[in-house]
Design a protein around this motif. Structure first.
Motif, PDB file in Angstrom:
ATOM      1  N   LEU A 436       1.010  -1.168   0.001  1.00  0.00           N
ATOM      2  CA  LEU A 436       0.025   0.105  -0.101  1.00  0.00           C
ATOM      3  C   LEU A 436       0.919   1.267  -0.187  1.00  0.00           C
ATOM      4  CD1 LEU A 436      -2.602  -1.202   2.647  1.00  0.00           C
ATOM      5  CD2 LEU A 436      -2.722  -1.416   0.210  1.00  0.00           C
ATOM      6  N   ASP A 437       1.104   1.618  -1.393  1.00  0.00           N
ATOM      7  CA  ASP A 437       2.150   2.631  -1.361  1.00  0.00           C
ATOM      8  C   ASP A 437       1.384   4.192  -1.448  1.00  0.00           C
ATOM      9  OD1 ASP A 437       4.267   4.352  -2.051  1.00  0.00           O
ATOM     10  OD2 ASP A 437       4.917   3.443  -3.689  1.00  0.00           O
ATOM     11  N   ASN A 438       1.391   4.845  -0.155  1.00  0.00           N
ATOM     12  CA  ASN A 438       0.978   6.172  -0.240  1.00  0.00           C
ATOM     13  C   ASN A 438       2.175   7.004  -0.088  1.00  0.00           C
ATOM     14  OD1 ASN A 438       1.890   5.877   2.483  1.00  0.00           O
ATOM     15  ND2 ASN A 438       0.144   6.578   3.458  1.00  0.00           N
ATOM     16  N   SER A 439       3.279   6.855  -0.655  1.00  0.00           N
ATOM     17  CA  SER A 439       4.497   7.584  -0.839  1.00  0.00           C
ATOM     18  C   SER A 439       4.835   8.444   0.461  1.00  0.00           C
ATOM     19  CB  SER A 439       3.982   8.710  -2.069  1.00  0.00           C
ATOM     20  OG  SER A 439       3.640   7.981  -3.130  1.00  0.00           O
ATOM     21  N   ILE A 440       4.623   7.859   1.606  1.00  0.00           N
ATOM     22  CA  ILE A 440       4.969   8.602   2.902  1.00  0.00           C
ATOM     23  C   ILE A 440       5.087   7.614   4.084  1.00  0.00           C
ATOM     24  CG2 ILE A 440       2.774   9.471   3.669  1.00  0.00           C
ATOM     25  CD1 ILE A 440       6.083  11.690   3.081  1.00  0.00           C
ATOM     26  N   GLN A 447       6.669  11.445   7.515  1.00  0.00           N
ATOM     27  CA  GLN A 447       8.017  11.323   7.457  1.00  0.00           C
ATOM     28  C   GLN A 447       8.771  10.754   6.198  1.00  0.00           C
ATOM     29  OE1 GLN A 447       6.774  10.228  10.456  1.00  0.00           O
ATOM     30  NE2 GLN A 447       7.001  12.410  11.351  1.00  0.00           N
ATOM     31  N   GLN A 448       9.593  11.266   5.622  1.00  0.00           N
ATOM     32  CA  GLN A 448      10.308  10.691   4.356  1.00  0.00           C
ATOM     33  C   GLN A 448      10.675   9.266   4.579  1.00  0.00           C
ATOM     34  OE1 GLN A 448       9.411  12.274   1.543  1.00  0.00           O
ATOM     35  NE2 GLN A 448       8.672  14.060   2.520  1.00  0.00           N
ATOM     36  N   ASN A 449      10.846   8.433   3.645  1.00  0.00           N
ATOM     37  CA  ASN A 449      11.510   7.275   3.786  1.00  0.00           C
ATOM     38  C   ASN A 449      12.304   6.817   2.543  1.00  0.00           C
ATOM     39  OD1 ASN A 449       9.773   5.556   1.995  1.00  0.00           O
ATOM     40  ND2 ASN A 449       8.192   6.349   3.007  1.00  0.00           N
ATOM     41  N   PRO A 450      12.896   5.793   2.314  1.00  0.00           N
ATOM     42  CA  PRO A 450      13.642   5.621   1.344  1.00  0.00           C
ATOM     43  C   PRO A 450      13.061   5.506  -0.285  1.00  0.00           C
ATOM     44  CG  PRO A 450      14.761   4.623   2.964  1.00  0.00           C
ATOM     45  CD  PRO A 450      13.501   4.923   3.569  1.00  0.00           C
ATOM     46  N   GLY A 453      11.896   9.463  -2.159  1.00  0.00           N
ATOM     47  CA  GLY A 453      12.925  10.392  -2.996  1.00  0.00           C
ATOM     48  C   GLY A 453      13.178  11.763  -2.556  1.00  0.00           C
ATOM     49  N   TYR A 454      13.033  11.683  -1.127  1.00  0.00           N
ATOM     50  CA  TYR A 454      13.418  12.936  -0.271  1.00  0.00           C
ATOM     51  C   TYR A 454      13.859  12.648   0.990  1.00  0.00           C
ATOM     52  CZ  TYR A 454      10.369  15.478  -3.909  1.00  0.00           C
ATOM     53  OH  TYR A 454       9.932  15.918  -4.912  1.00  0.00           O
ATOM     54  N   THR A 455      14.805  13.365   1.462  1.00  0.00           N
ATOM     55  CA  THR A 455      15.526  13.171   2.672  1.00  0.00           C
ATOM     56  C   THR A 455      14.797  13.823   3.965  1.00  0.00           C
ATOM     57  OG1 THR A 455      16.924  15.325   2.750  1.00  0.00           O
ATOM     58  CG2 THR A 455      17.728  13.320   1.469  1.00  0.00           C
ATOM     59  N   ILE A 456      15.203  13.475   5.032  1.00  0.00           N
ATOM     60  CA  ILE A 456      14.376  14.078   6.270  1.00  0.00           C
ATOM     61  C   ILE A 456      14.285  15.612   6.042  1.00  0.00           C
ATOM     62  CG2 ILE A 456      16.701  14.440   7.741  1.00  0.00           C
ATOM     63  CD1 ILE A 456      14.946  13.772  10.059  1.00  0.00           C
ATOM     64  N   THR A 457      15.413  16.325   5.458  1.00  0.00           N
ATOM     65  CA  THR A 457      15.274  17.867   5.476  1.00  0.00           C
ATOM     66  C   THR A 457      14.410  18.398   4.030  1.00  0.00           C
ATOM     67  OG1 THR A 457      17.366  17.672   4.400  1.00  0.00           O
ATOM     68  CG2 THR A 457      17.207  18.227   6.582  1.00  0.00           C
ATOM     69  N   GLY A 458      13.896  17.469   3.286  1.00  0.00           N
ATOM     70  CA  GLY A 458      13.244  17.631   2.113  1.00  0.00           C
ATOM     71  C   GLY A 458      14.016  17.841   0.720  1.00  0.00           C
ATOM     72  N   THR A 461      16.746  13.121  -3.231  1.00  0.00           N
ATOM     73  CA  THR A 461      17.447  12.070  -3.361  1.00  0.00           C
ATOM     74  C   THR A 461      16.948  10.854  -3.845  1.00  0.00           C
ATOM     75  OG1 THR A 461      18.982  10.517  -1.754  1.00  0.00           O
ATOM     76  CG2 THR A 461      16.748  10.967  -1.338  1.00  0.00           C
ATOM     77  N   VAL A 462      17.890   9.594  -4.251  1.00  0.00           N
ATOM     78  CA  VAL A 462      17.420   8.492  -4.868  1.00  0.00           C
ATOM     79  C   VAL A 462      16.317   7.910  -4.174  1.00  0.00           C
ATOM     80  CG1 VAL A 462      19.766   7.961  -5.850  1.00  0.00           C
ATOM     81  CG2 VAL A 462      19.080   6.949  -3.676  1.00  0.00           C
ATOM     82  N   ALA A 463      15.389   7.410  -4.875  1.00  0.00           N
ATOM     83  CA  ALA A 463      14.317   6.592  -4.415  1.00  0.00           C
ATOM     84  C   ALA A 463      14.368   5.180  -4.781  1.00  0.00           C
ATOM     85  CB  ALA A 463      13.065   7.323  -4.980  1.00  0.00           C
ATOM     86  N   VAL A 464      14.063   4.173  -3.802  1.00  0.00           N
ATOM     87  CA  VAL A 464      13.939   2.902  -4.134  1.00  0.00           C
ATOM     88  C   VAL A 464      12.977   2.558  -5.263  1.00  0.00           C
ATOM     89  CG1 VAL A 464      13.565   0.652  -2.888  1.00  0.00           C
ATOM     90  CG2 VAL A 464      14.936   2.195  -1.776  1.00  0.00           C
TER      91      VAL A 464
END
Length: 582
Positions: A436-440, A447-450, A453-458, A461-464
């Protein structure tokens, strides 16, 4: 300067003032804000790790490399980090390392009421426990000095009420700490048996020294009010006791909760006619007192379950109940529900419709277990949906596999679902996994996750790539569906359940609460067409209700997702201009 701060926010400030350089965590309520607030201080590097084990290893590596480091997690996350935690106790540190862990008495957002003090005892690590936001800041700073003085990682234990309560904090300046030299010392840092057996000796010697330190350390204090009764306590339980009993009791407030002092406790008890031990969850302090041969009153009075309160302490010790007022009112129940427009809702509706066995996981979507969706049958821990499904199928066979799925969110899949997927492919499983990919990372507050495509500071970055990852793990059947498209999703689920090989369905649609998501106009009900059949009510959307036998849609809640529209056989649900929502 004095400021009102959350306990978690004060921990972050303590990290800043202590000169911490590297922070790695995985979000988990009630610990999340420690790292979120810390990420605002650009003098410190902060990141979201894929899981708590990785976060602890990153922090350990940074410590060995000479930088003060930190990782934060909730109590069940400490289980995930236990492997590096227990061995880091043997290696010790170079620069200071602190692990923040937030327990959740009352299970406000957790699957158990685990007491993390057991991990401190078992791993033979010092643990400190603040009782308000000011102590969160000060104890955090002091924990680094303790870590470097005794060559040990230090556990910083909070509970929900300390993490999420505000109080005044006196802030200071940052104390910059130079990087220490990186030591080439395999006898200390390479934990193969020949080295580890020698380091165990060091660990036991360290615990003896810490026990001596506990007798007269700044974390513990006695408040002598010349009273007949005494209270031994720590953390938020101290606040409850102090408010309930005032100066009518003497207090031994323990801030260093592992190891516990012996002489200090004995001396305190000698001055009191009766001593109560007040601690939430397990009787760690109480058992220690009994080992010392002391007659104390604890769990037989307060019990092992849930949170305490001022009223609890007052009633148990003084026999006085708080004054209450009874009000006659019939209030409707407010069970937790998936948000309007949640992309998970349609998937759960279909799984129930298809009478699937559903192995669930940790996240917002766990709410799919509740009625009217009622679609989840099991939920154990992060990532268990995939592994448990594989076990179920191996136990019950191919016929069971044809009507069984695992559901897991994108962040949880990254956290610990991937290894289960590998296990399924490697051991010739035939299960169907639905991500269930809700992109967050939704449940803990976006919070972002790998996979985002974004780091903790927004920062980008690369996205799995989940599709490519599944293929690399041996899944040849991988497909992406739109969870708002019920017909397409139903066809996909049926086809993958029929396949005699492992398959992955990615139900991809952003969380409806994300700021960047643009919604359709709210839908409306044509009351003349509405037959009052309540088909639209089966998805449990809080925007839909019944009034005078007809369905109504609250336009302030509806996001126009169109799922309910697909359920109405009478065409009563429409977009404002009379067209289709989707």
């Amino acid at each position: 300067m004095k400021q009102l701060m959350l306990g978690n926010e004060a921990v972050a400030r303590g990290l800043y003032e202590a000169g911490v350089r590297v922070i790695s965590s995985y979000p988990g309520t009630p610990s999340t804000e420690m790292t979120e607030y810390a990420s605002a201080y650009r003098e410190m590097y902060s990141e979201w790790a894929p899981n708590e084990k990785v976060a602890a290893e990153v922090a350990a590596g940074a410590s060995i490399a000479g930088a003060r480091s930190f990782c934060a997690m909730k109590h069940v996350g400490l289980n995930v980090a236990a492997d590096p935690l227990y061995t880091a106790s043997y290696t010790g540190v170079n620069a200071g390392m602190v692990i923040g862990v937030a327990d959740d008495p009352g299970m406000h957002s957790s699957q158990n009421e685990q007491d993390s003090r057991h991990h401190a005892i078992a791993s033979k690590l010092a643990m400190v426990e603040p009782a308000d936001a000011e102590e969160c800041l000060q104890f955090t700073k002091m924990a680094y000095d303790l870590s470097e003085q005794f060559d040990t990682p230090v556990l910083l234990r909070l509970t929900t009420r300390i993490s999420h309560a505000r109080s005044l904090v006196e802030t200071g300046e940052r104390a910059e700490k130079d990087l220490k030299d990186f030591p080439k010392d395999p006898q200390k840092y390479v934990m193969m048996p020949a080295m580890a057996i020698k380091r165990h000796v060091v660990v036991e010697e360290r615990m003896k020294k810490l026990s001596e330190y506990a007798e007269d350390c700044p974390f513990n204090r006695v408040e002598d009010n010349q009273a007949e009764i005494g209270v031994i306590t720590s953390g938020v339980s101290y606040q409850y006791a102090r408010e309930a009993l005032g100066d009518g009791a003497n207090y031994l407030k323990l801030g260093l909760v592992n190891p516990l002092p012996a002489r200090l406790i004995r001396d305190f008890c000698k001055k009191c006619r009766k001593v109560y031990v007040i601690e939430e969850l397990d009787g760690i302090i109480e058992n220690h007192c009994r080992v010392l041969g002391l007659d104390v009153t604890g769990k037989e009075l307060f019990g092992l379950l849930g949170e305490f309160s001022q009223s609890t302490v007052r009633e148990k010790i003084l026999g006085r109940s708080a004054e209450t007022m009874e009000v006659e009112a019939q209030l409707p129940g407010r069970p937790p529900v998936l948000c309007p427009g949640c992309p998970h809702r349609g998937i759960f509706f279909l799984l129930k419709k298809l009478k699937c066995n559903v192995s669930g996981d940790i996240g917002c979507y766990t709410l799919g277990a509740l009625q009217p969706l009622g679609a989840i049958d099991t939920c154990i821990c992060m990532g268990a949906s995939v592994s448990a499904l594989h076990g179920m199928i191996k136990a019950r066979g191919a016929e069971f596999a044809g009507k069984s799925v695992a559901v897991i969110g994108d962040s949880t899949f990254i956290h610990s679902g991937i290894t289960g997927m590998i296990d399924m492919a490697y051991n010739k499983g035939i299960g169907t996994i639905i991500v269930l990919d809700n992109s967050i990372t939704g449940m803990t507050g976006h919070q972002q996750n790998p996979a985002t495509g974004y780091t903790i500071t927004g920062d980008p970055t690369v996205a799995v790539n989940l599709e490519a990852l599944a293929g690399a793990c041996g899944f040849h059947r991988v497909r992406v569906v739109d969870p708002y498209d019920l017909t397409g999703c139903e066809e996909a689920i049926k086809e993958e359940l029929a396949a005699e090989e492992p398959s992955l369905i990615i139900a991809r649609r952003p969380c409806a609460l994300l700021k960047q998501v643009k919604h359709n106009p709210p839908l409306k009900i044509d009351s003349e067409k509405c037959a009052g059949c309540k088909s639209c009510m089966r998805i449990g959307c809080p925007a839909i209700s019944m009034k005078e036998g007809k369905a109504v849609i609250d336009f302030t809640l509806c996001v126009g997702c169109g799922v309910c529209e697909q359920l109405c056989k009478f065409g009563a649900i429409q977009a404002p201009e009379g067209g289709k929502a989707r």
